[in-house]
Write an enzyme that holds these catalytic residues in place. Sequence first.
Site, PDB file in Angstrom:
ATOM      1  N   SER A  36       0.790  -1.239   0.000  1.00 47.33           N
ATOM      2  CA  SER A  36       0.000   0.000   0.000  1.00 47.33           C
ATOM      3  C   SER A  36       0.817   1.281   0.000  1.00 47.33           C
ATOM      4  CB  SER A  36      -0.967   0.006   1.179  1.00 47.33           C
ATOM      5  OG  SER A  36      -2.025  -0.869   0.890  1.00 47.33           O
ATOM      6  N   TYR A  52      -4.329  -2.731  -9.870  1.00 44.64           N
ATOM      7  CA  TYR A  52      -4.130  -2.516  -8.427  1.00 44.64           C
ATOM      8  C   TYR A  52      -3.217  -3.582  -7.809  1.00 44.64           C
ATOM      9  CZ  TYR A  52      -5.310  -2.370  -3.449  1.00 44.64           C
ATOM     10  OH  TYR A  52      -5.239  -2.349  -2.074  1.00 44.64           O
ATOM     11  N   TYR A 111      -4.392   3.560   8.187  1.00 38.46           N
ATOM     12  CA  TYR A 111      -5.705   2.941   8.435  1.00 38.46           C
ATOM     13  C   TYR A 111      -6.221   3.316   9.826  1.00 38.46           C
ATOM     14  CZ  TYR A 111      -3.865   0.375   4.473  1.00 38.46           C
ATOM     15  OH  TYR A 111      -3.312   0.050   3.273  1.00 38.46           O
ATOM     16  N   LYS A 131       0.134   3.283  -2.971  1.00 34.74           N
ATOM     17  CA  LYS A 131      -1.065   4.122  -3.110  1.00 34.74           C
ATOM     18  C   LYS A 131      -0.716   5.607  -3.162  1.00 34.74           C
ATOM     19  CE  LYS A 131      -4.018   0.684  -0.800  1.00 34.74           C
ATOM     20  NZ  LYS A 131      -4.641   0.274   0.471  1.00 34.74           N
ATOM     21  N   VAL A 184       1.268  -3.570   3.832  1.00 35.93           N
ATOM     22  CA  VAL A 184       1.293  -4.851   4.550  1.00 35.93           C
ATOM     23  C   VAL A 184       2.540  -5.688   4.266  1.00 35.93           C
ATOM     24  CG1 VAL A 184      -1.202  -5.095   4.930  1.00 35.93           C
ATOM     25  CG2 VAL A 184      -0.171  -6.013   2.853  1.00 35.93           C
TER      26      VAL A 184
HETATM   27  N1  GLU Z   1      -2.479  -5.329  -1.631  1.00 39.41           N
HETATM   28  C1  GLU Z   1      -2.992  -5.162  -0.290  1.00 39.41           C
HETATM   29  C2  GLU Z   1      -4.494  -5.347  -0.278  1.00 39.41           C
HETATM   30  O1  GLU Z   1      -5.180  -4.705  -1.026  1.00 39.41           O
HETATM   31  C3  GLU Z   1      -2.581  -3.824   0.218  1.00 39.41           C
HETATM   32  C4  GLU Z   1      -2.934  -3.628   1.647  1.00 39.41           C
HETATM   33  C5  GLU Z   1      -1.867  -2.892   2.402  1.00 39.41           C
HETATM   34  O2  GLU Z   1      -0.705  -2.878   2.039  1.00 39.41           O
HETATM   35  O3  GLU Z   1      -2.213  -2.298   3.449  1.00 39.41           O
HETATM   36  O4  GLU Z   1      -5.008  -6.122   0.467  1.00 39.41           O
END
Ligand code: GLU
Length: 300
Positions: A63, A190, A235, A66, A253
């Site tokens: 993420s 994505y 988050y 993003k 993650v």
């Molecule tokens: N590819 C992960 C998902 O969409 C990213 C989540 C993350 O890194 O927090 O579940």
Amino acid sequence: MNLHETLSEIAADMAARTDRGQPADYIPELAAVNPAQFGISICLADGTQLSAGDSATPFSIQSVSKVFALAIALGRLGDQLWTRVRREPSGLAFNSILQLESEGGIPRNPFVNAGAIVTTDAALGQRPPKEYLAELLTFLRTAAADEDIHIDRAVARSETETGHRNFALAHFLKAHGNLTNPPDHVLGAYFHQCAVTMSVNQLARAGRFLAGLQHLIAPERARRINALMLTCGHYDGSGEFAFRVGLPGKSGVGGGILAIAPGRASIAVWSPGLNPQGNSQLGTEALEMLARRTGWSVFG
Ligand code: GLU
């Protein structure tokens, strides 16, 4: 304070920790990563870069990508993006579906999965996913001044096979008219975007444009991305991260965190074990130590 010594001390402290959190297990490829690793790297305003620990080991940025997708989407759509994604912390897990139903298919922010899926759809435009991914890699390679940045296809495949919640989110968004492309296309882009691998050395360099140390996007846009990183970058752990570290940051993650000390430094940390909110446990602790010792918190 000698910053080089500080980094070595932080890396030594982290190497000795026994409570390292748990690597993400819902993406099988990530579950296999050795949790004993830790790396940190800092790019400073004077152009120097300092690193310690496993700073050259590539990891899945997940993420953290993003942030770069948002920069590309804003470049294409400008402020129009904000009709499709809000700018409020969610207070919920990264992959939560709850709010999307009650809030009419408009995700809370571009960093929760629902918001990132919309952002990727916007960045994609009418192009095939391949073209967008090529633009993303060019962006990252330019920002990091390093051509050796790639997508790990095994990680992308692993997540495609297990990404049922993301499929649910994408179809929900489509049902609400908030995706222009078919859900499969958007998720293909994505998942591959999340599967970019970088080392902390590369990631710290790639974040310089957000710290105002490199000009890649308009400064007011970088300022706004920083604001979202501070309020939404971790988050349901975003408030806690702001409280403990006091810097805009985005976690993934894979155990990576990009943190920005505006005007001063771009910082990347990585350790695969996560805390219960899905953010790198030792990465957060290392940044907390660094912010305390440097006094770099944006809150003074
Ligand atoms: N590819 C992960 C998902 O969409 C990213 C989540 C993350 O890194 O927090 O579940």
